[in-house]
Motif scaffolding. Structure first.
Motif, PDB file in Angstrom:
ATOM      1  N   LYS A 115       2.677   1.971  -3.294  1.00 37.71           N
ATOM      2  CA  LYS A 115       1.779   2.300  -4.418  1.00 37.71           C
ATOM      3  C   LYS A 115       2.087   1.471  -5.665  1.00 37.71           C
ATOM      4  O   LYS A 115       1.728   1.832  -6.778  1.00 37.71           O
ATOM      5  CB  LYS A 115       1.833   3.798  -4.785  1.00 37.71           C
ATOM      6  N   LYS A 163     -16.725  -3.816  -2.476  1.00 40.42           N
ATOM      7  CA  LYS A 163     -16.091  -2.956  -1.478  1.00 40.42           C
ATOM      8  C   LYS A 163     -17.165  -2.146  -0.760  1.00 40.42           C
ATOM      9  O   LYS A 163     -17.188  -2.067   0.461  1.00 40.42           O
ATOM     10  CB  LYS A 163     -15.113  -2.026  -2.199  1.00 40.42           C
ATOM     11  N   GLU A 169      -9.628  -1.804   4.893  1.00 42.89           N
ATOM     12  CA  GLU A 169     -10.705  -1.835   3.902  1.00 42.89           C
ATOM     13  C   GLU A 169     -10.600  -3.104   3.043  1.00 42.89           C
ATOM     14  O   GLU A 169     -11.604  -3.770   2.785  1.00 42.89           O
ATOM     15  CB  GLU A 169     -10.541  -0.608   3.019  1.00 42.89           C
ATOM     16  N   PHE A 195       0.838  -1.202   0.000  1.00 41.61           N
ATOM     17  CA  PHE A 195       0.000   0.000   0.000  1.00 41.61           C
ATOM     18  C   PHE A 195       0.866   1.244   0.000  1.00 41.61           C
ATOM     19  O   PHE A 195       0.621   2.187  -0.739  1.00 41.61           O
ATOM     20  CB  PHE A 195      -0.908   0.011   1.238  1.00 41.61           C
ATOM     21  N   ARG A 252     -15.506  -2.778  -7.077  1.00 46.54           N
ATOM     22  CA  ARG A 252     -15.976  -1.704  -6.190  1.00 46.54           C
ATOM     23  C   ARG A 252     -17.279  -2.042  -5.464  1.00 46.54           C
ATOM     24  O   ARG A 252     -17.451  -1.712  -4.308  1.00 46.54           O
ATOM     25  CB  ARG A 252     -16.224  -0.436  -7.008  1.00 46.54           C
ATOM     26  N   GLU A 258      -7.171  -0.744  -5.436  1.00 46.47           N
ATOM     27  CA  GLU A 258      -8.558  -0.238  -5.456  1.00 46.47           C
ATOM     28  C   GLU A 258      -9.007   0.131  -4.052  1.00 46.47           C
ATOM     29  O   GLU A 258     -10.073   0.695  -3.857  1.00 46.47           O
ATOM     30  CB  GLU A 258      -9.503  -1.313  -6.008  1.00 46.47           C
ATOM     31  N   TYR A 259      -8.204  -0.231  -3.061  1.00 48.20           N
ATOM     32  CA  TYR A 259      -8.598   0.010  -1.665  1.00 48.20           C
ATOM     33  C   TYR A 259      -7.716   1.092  -1.055  1.00 48.20           C
ATOM     34  O   TYR A 259      -6.566   1.250  -1.445  1.00 48.20           O
ATOM     35  CB  TYR A 259      -8.497  -1.300  -0.866  1.00 48.20           C
ATOM     36  N   GLN A 260      -8.310   1.829  -0.108  1.00 41.03           N
ATOM     37  CA  GLN A 260      -7.564   2.938   0.512  1.00 41.03           C
ATOM     38  C   GLN A 260      -6.630   2.434   1.610  1.00 41.03           C
ATOM     39  O   GLN A 260      -5.535   2.937   1.771  1.00 41.03           O
ATOM     40  CB  GLN A 260      -8.538   3.937   1.165  1.00 41.03           C
ATOM     41  N   THR A 261      -7.118   1.465   2.356  1.00 42.23           N
ATOM     42  CA  THR A 261      -6.322   0.994   3.491  1.00 42.23           C
ATOM     43  C   THR A 261      -6.336  -0.533   3.544  1.00 42.23           C
ATOM     44  O   THR A 261      -7.176  -1.173   2.919  1.00 42.23           O
ATOM     45  CB  THR A 261      -6.925   1.486   4.831  1.00 42.23           C
TER      46      THR A 261
END
Ligand code: C2E
Ligand code: MG
Ligand code: MG
Length: 642
Positions: free
Chosen positions: A244, A376, A348, A241, A373, A342-345
């Motif tokens: 990136k 999600k 998630e 993460f 999504r 596709e995920y922020q954290t």
């Protein structure tokens, strides 16, 4: 000067033992692990070089000065690199390393690079060290700069640990800070007593402590299967993460593994899991395999998944037959693919993984998904609803509404269905269909079901429904509740607490493929014997399994509202409804139809000879006070309901 090298020899031995053990084991390739590996290598090399410099000093006159110079400079450079690596290791522990830009890394390395270049010229300048005519090592006027560099990195590392203490965690912060203090102490002693060679030990002691507390490879691997465990799954994901770099996660959730375990035995089940883990280890090049739970594995690999076919191929290739001690075992797996970025954290992503596994399992064996999504969003909603449910249970804010069930012929409210309501401070009012499903997944339904029953009992204790000419209150019982061994005991302990006559309660049960029929029958019969009646809810939507009606002790069948609505829409003859009603009545059971909203619905049901009706036409579900008002009004006014 007569050097004492015993400490250095012990340090080299300690480092060699750790080095051997560390590299013998499989480790997840995080920056932290890699840096630790390099630290061991450089500290060990530094220690050996230090011993060599002392040994060589005894025969120094026989060795050319340039060689002595190279040997000592190598030792000092290795020690310098180790200091830098100690600093990088602390930054990596706080999970910040990939966030640093190249320019920042260069800036960080600057003191060391300056020292290194300075060292190269010291042969000519004699500033850091030099060799006298007797080939003896002498400190140059700038020798103190070596210590300056050690303290610069050491000090920055220490400061970093203190600043990042929340991320690192209090236990690790104390441990790291403690080891930095040990190193500093050794360096000070070394400065004042240069005869005692302590540099190696100053590194070996912290590295030994880290090895036991943070780096232990035994803590990173699942002991049964030999793949990585869940504890290292999260930090490894975090690194992706922060970097990136596009990455993907494949999740394999084995089908019916519990059942297989009970057939082939735990020992053979373990052998099978080992084989399956070895298989996963080979299928995705450069992927790292993790065991997430008993029968779930994940493979993390770089690069994104752009099409469902990439996931499907893993499902198709998964061997369907496995040999354990000449026995053929059939095994399938659901396969899910996730694109990490596709995920922020990490949180998630993990929530979505858990949610997607449950969804895939519901679809059946060997189901296969490229999770996008929509998953999600649903999984986030799922998580929020889950939190709302926990809040509601803690605050006892779950409420019960009552919807009348009317007999047209008898012109009375024969019963009322208790329907749970959840108004959350964050999410507002949540639809029962949504939160009941989530509560069934996480097991909270047992608590919720019991809370509803308690509230209904409280209502019955405070209100004499016989006075209103009502027979009972209908309470929905989830299939999860029905599967409890001690269901009868749990239910009657609530009824007894409020001194409620069992005939005042009717349980509504929906047909479910998830239920074990044997357990359902056993539980229902026991409760029925003690006076509680049962209704089969939502008839006409599921499989309409006749075994339910024949074997389970139902007194009533509730036709689902959709059955009514679609029959009317498709202009199907009322004969259809009439036949169902006759069929059910002939079995000695009564019929209720849900969802009557309009005069047209009522007329349709009248023609179909259905008498008991529940629907908005008479009343929507009402809160307790409104329901009491509703009942009093009709009872006192003897108002006609038809
Ligand atoms: P259900 O048991 O079939 O309950 C009937 C549902 O139909 C209720 O929805 C009711 O409000 C709705 N309904 C009744 N008449 C009409 C009508 O004329 N028009 C329309 N549009 N809807 C009508 P609700 O309250 O949203 O509950 C949905 C489902 O949630 C229930 O279906 C039941 O399966 C579940 N549920 C509700 N309360 C509980 C509970 O306490 N425990 C369990 N396990 N499940 C519950
Ligand atoms: Mg119901
Ligand atoms: Mg229903």
């Amino acid at each position: 000067m007569q050097y004492v090298i015993h400490f250095e020899i012990s340090a080299a031995i300690i480092l060699l033992v750790i080095l051997g053990d560390y590299f013998r084991h499989k480790k997840i390739p995080t920056i932290q692990n890699k840096t630790y590996g390099w630290l061991l290598i450089f500290c060990f090399s530094g220690s050996v070089l230090n011993i060599l410099t002392v040994l060589v000093a005894e025969i120094a006159t026989k060795i050319p000065i340039v060689l002595l110079h190279i040997l000592n400079a190598s030792f000092l450079l290795a020690t310098g690199i180790s200091t830098v690596l100690f600093f990088i290791y602390t930054v990596a522990l706080a999970g910040k390393l990939r966030k640093l830009h190249t320019a920042a890394v260069f800036f960080l390395l600057l003191p060391y690079l300056a020292e290194a270049s300075y060292m190269l010229f010291t042969y000519v300048t004699k500033q850091v060290f030099y060799f006298d005519q007797m080939h003896q090592y002498q400190q140059g006027p700038m020798h103190w700069t070596l210590y300056l560099v050690y303290y610069l990195y050491g000090g920055s590392g220490f400061l970093w640990i203190i600043l990042q203490r929340r991320k690192i965690g209090i236990r690790r912060t104390l441990l790291l800070a403690g080891t930095f203090l040990i190193i500093s102490l050794f360096v000070v002693i070394q400065y004042y007593y240069p005869r005692y060679m302590l540099i190696g030990l100053s590194a070996a002691i912290p590295l030994m402590i880290y090895y036991h507390s943070i780096q232990n490879p035994y803590n990173q691997v699942d002991t049964l299967t030999g793949v990585y465990n869940r504890a290292v799954f999260v930090p490894y994901l975090k690194e992706f993460f922060e970097s990136k770099i596009p990455f993907s996660v494949y999740v394999f959730a084995l089908d019916d593994f519990k059942q297989i375990n009970s057939i082939i035995g735990i020992k053979n089940g373990d052998i099978l899991l080992k084989k399956v883990a070895q298989y996963f280890d080979q299928i995705i090049p450069n992927g790292n395999v993790f065991r997430l739970s008993g029968d779930q594995f994940a493979v993390i690999t770089s690069g994104a998944i752009d099409k469902i076919e990439s996931v499907e191929i893993h499902m198709r290739n998964f061997p369907k037959v496995w040999m354990i001690e000449e026995t053929e075992i059939q095994l399938t797996s659901c396969v899910l693919g996730f694109n990490g970025l596709e995920y922020q954290t990490v949180g998630e992503l993990l929530t979505t993984v858990d949610y997607a596994i449950v969804t895939a399992k519901k679809e059946g064996k060997s189901s296969c998904h490229l999770v996008d999504r929509t998953y999600k969003e649903s999984s986030l909603l799922n998580k929020k609803v889950n939190e709302a449910l926990i809040r509601a249970i803690e605050k006892d804010s779950i409420r019960v509404y009552y919807q009348p069930i009317v007999s047209r012929k008898e012109n009375r409210v024969v019963a009322a269905e208790a329907l749970v309501r959840l108004d959350d401070e964050v999410l507002g009012s949540i639809a029962p269909d949504l939160f009941i499903q989530i509560a069934e997944q996480n097991g909270l339904i047992i608590k919720i079901g019991e809370l509803v029953l308690e509230k209904v009992c409280m209502f019955l204790k405070n209100n004499d429904i016989i006075k209103w000419n009502m027979d009972h209150i209908d309470v929905n019982l989830s299939v999860i509740q029905c599967m409890q061994e001690n269901l009868e005991e749990r239910i009657f302990s609530i009824l007894d607490q409020y001194e409620i006559d069992p005939s005042m309660i009717d349980f509504e049960i929906t047909e479910s493929a998830a239920a074990s029929f044997g357990m359902l029958e056993k539980n229902l019969q026991k409760i029925y014997q003690r006076g509680i009646s049962f209704s089969l809810d939502d008839f006409g939507t599921g499989y309409a399994n006749m075994e339910y009606i024949v074997r389970l002790p139902f007194d009533t069948i509730k036709l689902d509202k959709n059955l009514l609505w679609t029959s009317i829409e498709s202009n199907s003859k009322t004969e259809f409804f009439k036949n169902i009603t006759h069929f059910i009545n002939n079995m000695g059971l009564s019929v209720i139809c849900e969802g009557a909203e309009t005069q047209e619905h009522i007329e349709y049901l009248e023609k179909a000879e259905i008498d008991c009706i529940q629907g908005y036409f008479y009343s929507p579900p009402l809160c307790e006070e409104d329901f009491i008002r509703f009942m009093n009004y009709f009872y006192e006014k003897k108002h006609t309901l038809s």
